[in-house]
Design a protein around this motif. Structure first.
Motif, short mmCIF file in Angstrom:
data_model
loop_
_atom_site.label_atom_id
_atom_site.label_comp_id
_atom_site.label_asym_id
_atom_site.label_seq_id
_atom_site.Cartn_x
_atom_site.Cartn_y
_atom_site.Cartn_z
N LEU A 43 5.20 -7.08 -1.89
CA LEU A 43 5.34 -6.04 -0.87
C LEU A 43 4.01 -5.81 -0.17
N PHE A 44 2.94 -5.70 -0.95
CA PHE A 44 1.63 -5.45 -0.36
C PHE A 44 1.12 -6.67 0.40
N ARG A 135 14.00 1.49 -0.48
CA ARG A 135 12.82 1.94 0.27
C ARG A 135 11.92 0.76 0.61
N TRP A 136 11.66 -0.11 -0.34
CA TRP A 136 10.78 -1.25 -0.08
C TRP A 136 11.37 -2.15 1.00
N LYS A 137 12.68 -2.34 0.93
CA LYS A 137 13.33 -3.19 1.92
C LYS A 137 13.19 -2.58 3.32
N GLY A 210 -1.82 9.64 -3.27
CA GLY A 210 -2.90 8.86 -2.70
C GLY A 210 -2.62 7.38 -2.61
N SER A 211 -2.00 6.80 -3.61
CA SER A 211 -1.78 5.36 -3.60
C SER A 211 -0.74 4.95 -2.56
N GLU A 212 0.03 5.92 -2.03
CA GLU A 212 1.07 5.59 -1.06
C GLU A 212 0.67 5.91 0.37
N LEU A 213 -0.50 6.49 0.57
CA LEU A 213 -0.92 6.82 1.93
C LEU A 213 -1.02 5.55 2.76
N ALA A 324 -1.71 6.66 9.67
CA ALA A 324 -3.08 6.30 9.35
C ALA A 324 -3.03 5.01 8.55
N ASN A 325 -3.50 3.93 9.12
CA ASN A 325 -3.38 2.60 8.52
C ASN A 325 -4.47 2.40 7.47
N THR A 326 -4.12 2.63 6.23
CA THR A 326 -5.09 2.51 5.15
C THR A 326 -5.49 1.07 4.87
N ASN A 327 -4.79 0.11 5.46
CA ASN A 327 -5.21 -1.29 5.34
C ASN A 327 -6.39 -1.61 6.25
#
Length: 638
Positions: A43-44, A135-137, A210-213, A324-327
């Motif tokens: 997914l990531f 959700r992931w899909k 936080g990990s999902e932002l 907000a694109n955390t990537n």
């Protein structure tokens, strides 16, 4: 044999070298969907193809237009995108090649392949809930839509990667074709509608998660849908007869660009903007206002400036940023934007390389909220004349210092966005947070502390970008950043952008109505300006401009240029409006940074004669791709 997905379609798009890795990836894909943990990594991986817009080297639009400039040759800058602005795009080895993934372009067709692989295999994972799987899909469907849109906006009609081809695909099957504009748009919107329809895609992600932002939410989906449909309704893609000759080889001679303007496309865009705004506001999104900080002493002037700066950069309870694109974070963007504004040797501190052009500075309104060349009370012909600041002007220009008239009596967004020689700067430096004390300011003339330092740490135009520096990012007395360099995620969508898209769509659908103007006025009010009607009636040399569809269109386009300056929107806007060949064919100028005294320094000098031709509206497809896939047709002019 179990049905297995391979990379044949990608090979058709991006070269036969990808065929060589097929056997090695088959077991990898099988294993990736055995456990939840490995599926999450996949997914990531799908997220990882997001263009890194928060870095100055990787934001296409930030570099390709006329907002900023670099020295030539650029130093401490990867020049690929900047060279596009200089007219060096080519077809043999394209700059910013997002089709094949070279020259700082991410291989988005590989990203689409991975998205398809994920969607086709995620149901095989046993140890996860139906909620999480759904959700992931939905997230990956959004990413498919985003990557298709990114390519579409750049190349125009593209092949649609709806699914990966099976191992039994014939050589003819992998010779994919470009699909018509309307087919591309409809498929992108279909993916977004499917993602939004997921009952398990969240409406909000709180700061505690936080990990999902940065992960996709329903407001993000609707914001992208609005942007896609406004783009599709705009002149570049709506009845563009300039591309009547661009036809797919396998079709019956029908143009890939629709040849008849459709007003229904603007109505569809208007509805999408309204839906996005209503849903976002229901979740608490709104234009942001800076709440203040412990130890800050502000006044109304600086408060307005911080409202504008923080709307982009704040990461604490920011009601304005929808995605907000955390990537893609902005530590380097801030360092390269900010000059030295106080004494102190700097080895790892501000570099001040990203240099706004005089042309961009002149885009900002006068204090009366109209273009400076239109303001009856603002002497445009004397804009380069020197003037000394008074104490009443000390929150914008250092009291008693000289600079040009161009820097006086301008709107708050100018002072919030652009830093200039002798222009005051609140915050970001030790002891610079109190308006009752003299504020720091850059000294950019030759030999001064903020000017040319070494071979690279300087602004080639004499301007820097204040807007992109988070107010909490701080510099110590030695000139280096402290540990408090706030590495905020890049804002892909914010409410002000959405409001202005809506105003544009209303005007194109219904004409210059009070409703269209009201959405512009919301944005202007936060910037401390009067509404459109009052400003133009009282101060413009064209007092009735806002009363016609064409006039309000021009106002909206100018408003977007100012409000969204340095955020990577102007280049795409100019292209979709089909005005880039007019706007981007003008000289790029800066001040004479080699001079020490004000009269010599404030002489506009030519940096480059920019050229944008009709072929530059669409990226070229690499020649090698055309050789591999003979069903592809090249964009006109290349």
């Amino acid at each position: 044999m179990k049905k297995t997905y391979i990379f044949l379609l990608l090979a058709a798009l991006s070269g036969c070298k990808y065929l060589d890795v097929v056997p090695d990836n088959i077991p990898t894909i099988e294993n990736a969907f055995t456990l939840r943990s490995s599926a999450e990594r996949f997914l990531f991986t799908c997220y990882s193809y997001m263009p890194a817009n928060g870095h100055f080297n990787d934001n296409v639009a930030f570099n390709c237009a006329d907002e900023i400039w670099h020295d030539d040759p650029p130093r401490d800058i990867q020049a690929q995108f900047f060279n596009i602005a200089k007219g060096q795009q080519n077809v043999s080895n394209p700059l910013g090649n997002f089709w094949g993934g070279t020259n700082r372009g991410k291989a988005l067709f590989i990203g689409l392949r991975d998205c398809n692989t994920f969607i086709a295999n995620i149901d095989k994972v046993q140890e996860m809930t139906e909620y999480e799987r759904d959700r992931w899909k939905a997230e990956v469907k959004f990413l498919k839509a985003y990557y298709h849109f990114f390519l579409f906006r750049m190349y125009g009609p593209i092949p649609l990667m709806k699914e990966n081809l099976p191992i039994s695909a014939s050589p003819e099957d992998v010779q994919v074709s470009r699909m018509p504009v309307d087919s591309c748009v409809n498929y992108i919107v279909q993916l977004l509608d499917e993602a939004y329809a997921s009952p398990n895609l969240p409406e909000m992600i709180s700061g505690s998660e936080g990990s999902e932002l940065g992960r996709i939410t329903k407001p993000i989906v609707l914001a992208l849908k609005a942007r896609v449909l406004v783009t599709a309704a705009s002149p570049l893609f709506n009845g563009n007869t300039d591309y009547a000759s661009l036809k797919d080889k396998t079709s019956k001679g029908e143009p890939l660009f629709n040849q008849t303007f459709s007003p229904e496309k603007w109505r569809r865009a208007m509805d999408a903007c309204r839906e996005a705004i209503e849903f976002c506001e229901a979740q608490g999104y709104a234009l942001y206002h800076f709440p203040g900080m412990l130890g800050y002493t502000l006044n109304d002037t600086v408060q307005t400036e911080l409202d504008l700066r923080a709307s982009l950069t704040s990461i604490i309870n920011n009601t304005e940023v929808i995605w907000a694109n955390t990537n893609s974070t902005t530590a380097d963007m801030q360092r390269w934007s900010m000059p030295l504004i106080a004494e102190g040797a700097s080895t790892s501190g501000p570099k001040g390389i990203l240099a706004p052009t005089i042309k961009m500075v002149e885009q900002f309104y006068s204090k009366n909220g109209v273009p400076i060349e239109e303001d009856r009370t603002w002497d445009y012909n004397k804009r380069y004349t020197l003037r000394k600041a008074t104490s009443e002007e000390r929150f914008y220009v250092k009291d008693g210092e000289e600079t040009v008239q161009l820097h006086f009596d301008r709107e708050p967004r100018f002072y919030a966005s652009v830093s200039f020689d002798r222009g005051t700067w609140f915050g970001n430096w030790l002891g610079n947070y109190d308006v009752t004390k003299p504020l720091f300011y850059p000294k950019l003339r030759a030999g001064e502390m903020s000017s040319r330092r070494g071979i690279s740490n300087y602004s080639v135009t004499g301007y820097n970008i204040k807007k992109l520096v988070n107010i909490e990012t701080s510099v110590a007395s030695d000139g280096n950043f402290t540990s408090n360099l706030v590495n905020y995620p890049w804002p892909e969508f914010r409410m002000a952008d959405l409001y202005l898209l809506y105003a544009e769509a209303i005007n194109e659908t219904n004409g210059p109505t009070a409703e269209a103007i009201s959405w512009i006025d919301k944005v202007r009010a936060r910037a401390g300006l009067q509404g459109v009607a009052d400003s133009w009636t009282n101060f413009s040399t064209e007092p009735t401009k806002f009363q016609s569809k064409e006039g309000l269109r021009e106002i909206i386009q100018h408003e977007r240029t100012v409000e969204l300056a340095f955020e990577g929107h102007r280049f795409w806007d100019l292209r979709r409006w089909k005005t880039a060949h007019i706007v981007l064919n003008a000289p790029i100028k800066g001040w004479d940074i080699t001079q020490k005294d004000a009269p010599s320094y404030y002489k506009a000098r030519l940096l480059f004669n920019q050229r944008f031709t009709l072929r530059d509206y669409l990226w070229p497809i690499e020649l090698n791709e055309m050789t591999i896939n003979r069903n592809l047709v090249q964009n006109p002019g290349w």
